[in-house]
Design a protein around this motif. Sequence first.
Motif, PDB file in Angstrom:
ATOM      1  N   VAL A 335      26.808 -76.120 -27.887  1.00  0.00           N
ATOM      2  CA  VAL A 335      26.434 -74.798 -28.378  1.00  0.00           C
ATOM      3  C   VAL A 335      24.919 -74.723 -28.401  1.00  0.00           C
ATOM      4  CG1 VAL A 335      26.741 -73.145 -30.261  1.00  0.00           C
ATOM      5  CG2 VAL A 335      28.437 -74.930 -29.893  1.00  0.00           C
ATOM      6  N   SER A 336      24.365 -73.628 -27.957  1.00  0.00           N
ATOM      7  CA  SER A 336      22.919 -73.438 -27.979  1.00  0.00           C
ATOM      8  C   SER A 336      22.603 -72.093 -28.605  1.00  0.00           C
ATOM      9  CB  SER A 336      22.353 -73.496 -26.549  1.00  0.00           C
ATOM     10  OG  SER A 336      20.961 -73.255 -26.563  1.00  0.00           O
ATOM     11  N   ARG A 337      22.084 -72.134 -29.821  1.00  0.00           N
ATOM     12  CA  ARG A 337      21.692 -70.922 -30.554  1.00  0.00           C
ATOM     13  C   ARG A 337      22.816 -69.890 -30.607  1.00  0.00           C
ATOM     14  NH1 ARG A 337      15.627 -70.872 -27.948  1.00  0.00           N
ATOM     15  NH2 ARG A 337      14.829 -72.553 -29.255  1.00  0.00           N
ATOM     16  N   GLY A 338      24.005 -70.388 -30.931  1.00  0.00           N
ATOM     17  CA  GLY A 338      25.131 -69.480 -31.112  1.00  0.00           C
ATOM     18  C   GLY A 338      25.832 -69.061 -29.841  1.00  0.00           C
ATOM     19  N   ALA A 339      25.376 -69.542 -28.686  1.00  0.00           N
ATOM     20  CA  ALA A 339      26.014 -69.194 -27.410  1.00  0.00           C
ATOM     21  C   ALA A 339      26.793 -70.389 -26.887  1.00  0.00           C
ATOM     22  CB  ALA A 339      24.972 -68.753 -26.391  1.00  0.00           C
ATOM     23  N   LEU A 340      27.932 -70.113 -26.253  1.00  0.00           N
ATOM     24  CA  LEU A 340      28.843 -71.156 -25.783  1.00  0.00           C
ATOM     25  C   LEU A 340      28.932 -71.161 -24.268  1.00  0.00           C
ATOM     26  CD1 LEU A 340      31.713 -70.295 -28.264  1.00  0.00           C
ATOM     27  CD2 LEU A 340      30.311 -72.336 -28.385  1.00  0.00           C
ATOM     28  N   THR A 341      29.296 -72.322 -23.708  1.00  0.00           N
ATOM     29  CA  THR A 341      29.545 -72.430 -22.276  1.00  0.00           C
ATOM     30  C   THR A 341      31.044 -72.349 -22.025  1.00  0.00           C
ATOM     31  OG1 THR A 341      27.579 -73.776 -21.897  1.00  0.00           O
ATOM     32  CG2 THR A 341      29.319 -73.898 -20.240  1.00  0.00           C
ATOM     33  N   PHE A 342      31.435 -71.428 -21.160  1.00  0.00           N
ATOM     34  CA  PHE A 342      32.835 -71.256 -20.783  1.00  0.00           C
ATOM     35  C   PHE A 342      32.944 -71.200 -19.274  1.00  0.00           C
ATOM     36  CE2 PHE A 342      33.599 -70.033 -25.105  1.00  0.00           C
ATOM     37  CZ  PHE A 342      34.974 -70.177 -25.309  1.00  0.00           C
ATOM     38  N   ILE A 343      34.145 -71.541 -18.765  1.00  0.00           N
ATOM     39  CA  ILE A 343      34.452 -71.264 -17.367  1.00  0.00           C
ATOM     40  C   ILE A 343      35.207 -69.939 -17.346  1.00  0.00           C
ATOM     41  CG2 ILE A 343      35.467 -72.126 -15.235  1.00  0.00           C
ATOM     42  CD1 ILE A 343      33.228 -73.897 -16.550  1.00  0.00           C
ATOM     43  N   LEU A 344      34.572 -68.942 -16.780  1.00  0.00           N
ATOM     44  CA  LEU A 344      35.157 -67.607 -16.694  1.00  0.00           C
ATOM     45  C   LEU A 344      35.413 -67.271 -15.226  1.00  0.00           C
ATOM     46  CD1 LEU A 344      33.002 -65.796 -19.422  1.00  0.00           C
ATOM     47  CD2 LEU A 344      35.253 -66.850 -19.652  1.00  0.00           C
ATOM     48  N   THR A 345      35.890 -66.073 -14.961  1.00  0.00           N
ATOM     49  CA  THR A 345      36.288 -65.748 -13.588  1.00  0.00           C
ATOM     50  C   THR A 345      35.993 -64.290 -13.251  1.00  0.00           C
ATOM     51  OG1 THR A 345      38.128 -65.854 -12.034  1.00  0.00           O
ATOM     52  CG2 THR A 345      38.653 -65.180 -14.278  1.00  0.00           C
ATOM     53  N   ARG A 346      35.724 -64.057 -11.970  1.00  0.00           N
ATOM     54  CA  ARG A 346      35.585 -62.683 -11.456  1.00  0.00           C
ATOM     55  C   ARG A 346      36.836 -62.265 -10.695  1.00  0.00           C
ATOM     56  NH1 ARG A 346      30.487 -65.131 -10.643  1.00  0.00           N
ATOM     57  NH2 ARG A 346      28.899 -64.231 -12.012  1.00  0.00           N
ATOM     58  N   GLY A 347      37.851 -63.135 -10.725  1.00  0.00           N
ATOM     59  CA  GLY A 347      39.098 -62.861 -10.031  1.00  0.00           C
ATOM     60  C   GLY A 347      39.772 -64.161  -9.640  1.00  0.00           C
ATOM     61  N   ILE A 348      40.952 -64.089  -9.041  1.00  0.00           N
ATOM     62  CA  ILE A 348      41.687 -65.279  -8.619  1.00  0.00           C
ATOM     63  C   ILE A 348      40.825 -66.086  -7.643  1.00  0.00           C
ATOM     64  CG2 ILE A 348      43.748 -66.145  -7.452  1.00  0.00           C
ATOM     65  CD1 ILE A 348      44.455 -64.738 -10.029  1.00  0.00           C
ATOM     66  N   GLY A 349      40.558 -67.346  -7.969  1.00  0.00           N
ATOM     67  CA  GLY A 349      39.755 -68.192  -7.092  1.00  0.00           C
ATOM     68  C   GLY A 349      38.269 -67.906  -7.134  1.00  0.00           C
ATOM     69  N   GLN A 350      37.808 -67.234  -8.197  1.00  0.00           N
ATOM     70  CA  GLN A 350      36.382 -66.884  -8.309  1.00  0.00           C
ATOM     71  C   GLN A 350      35.827 -67.296  -9.672  1.00  0.00           C
ATOM     72  OE1 GLN A 350      35.269 -62.853  -6.666  1.00  0.00           O
ATOM     73  NE2 GLN A 350      37.495 -62.606  -6.542  1.00  0.00           N
ATOM     74  N   SER A 351      36.097 -68.523 -10.058  1.00  0.00           N
ATOM     75  CA  SER A 351      35.618 -69.005 -11.346  1.00  0.00           C
ATOM     76  C   SER A 351      34.139 -69.361 -11.288  1.00  0.00           C
ATOM     77  CB  SER A 351      36.425 -70.239 -11.769  1.00  0.00           C
ATOM     78  OG  SER A 351      37.772 -69.896 -11.962  1.00  0.00           O
ATOM     79  N   PHE A 352      33.483 -69.288 -12.435  1.00  0.00           N
ATOM     80  CA  PHE A 352      32.064 -69.627 -12.513  1.00  0.00           C
ATOM     81  C   PHE A 352      31.737 -70.127 -13.914  1.00  0.00           C
ATOM     82  CE2 PHE A 352      32.353 -65.336 -14.064  1.00  0.00           C
ATOM     83  CZ  PHE A 352      31.367 -65.219 -15.036  1.00  0.00           C
ATOM     84  N   ILE A 353      30.581 -70.778 -14.038  1.00  0.00           N
ATOM     85  CA  ILE A 353      30.138 -71.333 -15.314  1.00  0.00           C
ATOM     86  C   ILE A 353      29.298 -70.279 -16.034  1.00  0.00           C
ATOM     87  CG2 ILE A 353      28.833 -73.184 -16.432  1.00  0.00           C
ATOM     88  CD1 ILE A 353      29.306 -74.805 -13.768  1.00  0.00           C
ATOM     89  N   ALA A 354      29.752 -69.873 -17.211  1.00  0.00           N
ATOM     90  CA  ALA A 354      29.015 -68.902 -18.025  1.00  0.00           C
ATOM     91  C   ALA A 354      28.408 -69.646 -19.211  1.00  0.00           C
ATOM     92  CB  ALA A 354      29.957 -67.798 -18.493  1.00  0.00           C
TER      93      ALA A 354
END
Length: 371
Positions: A335-354
């Motif tokens: 956690v950095s200053r209240g923000a978290l790292t998640f693996i999110l997606t823009r669609g099927i097969g389009q995951s990214f690190i947020a």
Amino acid sequence: MSKTVTVEVGLGDRAYDILIGSGLIARAGETISARLPGTRVAIVTDENVAASHLEALKSGLESGGVAVAATIALPAGEKTKGFAFLQEVVDAVLGARLERRDAVVALGGGVIGDLAGFAAGIVRRGMDFVQIPTSLLAQVDSSVGGKTGINSARGKNLIGVFHQPKLVLADSGVLDTLPIREFRAGYAELAKYGLIDRPDFFAWLEKNWREVFEGGDARIEAIAEACRAKADVVARDEFETGDRALLNLGHTFGHALEAATAYDGARLVHGEGVAIGMVLAHRFSARLNLASPDDAVRVEAHLKAVGLPTRIADIPGEMPGADKLLDYITQDKKVSRGALTFILTRGIGQSFIAKDVPSSEVLAFLRDSLG
């Protein structure tokens, strides 16, 4: 006889092969001795796997000229991934007078692979290591890539080392003895690779999942494709400083759900947590207007079709509230200053690190998901 597929994990002078096919345990000795001549081994397994496969492995090793110096059979279950059983394995390996170029062989699922790999990584500052995963989850995920370790009371997999195996033997035939719940749990990790960056593979699974469950060449090909996907990521980012984090799709939510059930396998096993976590990740991405809600519906429909849980409400027993679940999530990820790292997606097969997801957004989403 079914085909055998070889997938290479390309790590330069530490590269190794994953062999996928039926009957590999019976041929383990000749396969290992060809790559690690003169090696003696300690087999680490659990009591359930030992009852089904240990004698076959010992016979396969010895007929191929590999001496078995020690056999350590531990209790089955996630609770075995702790310091007490790590010490038991280390003591047994040292007691058998195995040398640095001898090998620890992990025969079992992810718990045994993680524990035995960690022991191999620290005994004599690093012994050779062979993975013989006996669950679908371990064959497509935990046996590949060199992440080893044990759990802490403070969270899952917080203590460990990167220690690559010399060889992985994924005997697809042993999966025939796997309880259907465990096979389904492993299937969640299969589907994960399609959802990360292989949309064609996810579509193939939607059409062919019944054949994967039945066995034969479809199962071998599905395992091989998952291993290719993981091998590609590991070769690019062995120590999880970048792209390898994509393999955590569904795991941030899933690990929190596992912690919330105190790792009680009767209520929730790892792959089930990942299944629910992947649906949550797609629904959360849609909530943040990153992806279409239709993608979350499609993911949930497929996982539900194969018999996996897809919602927090599918977990039996009482679950903690959203605030406590968020506490588990913040322990699992930096956690950095209240923000978290998640693996999110823009669609099927389009995951990214947020890397900048506000914890307030996660908390609101969890409250809705528990409602």
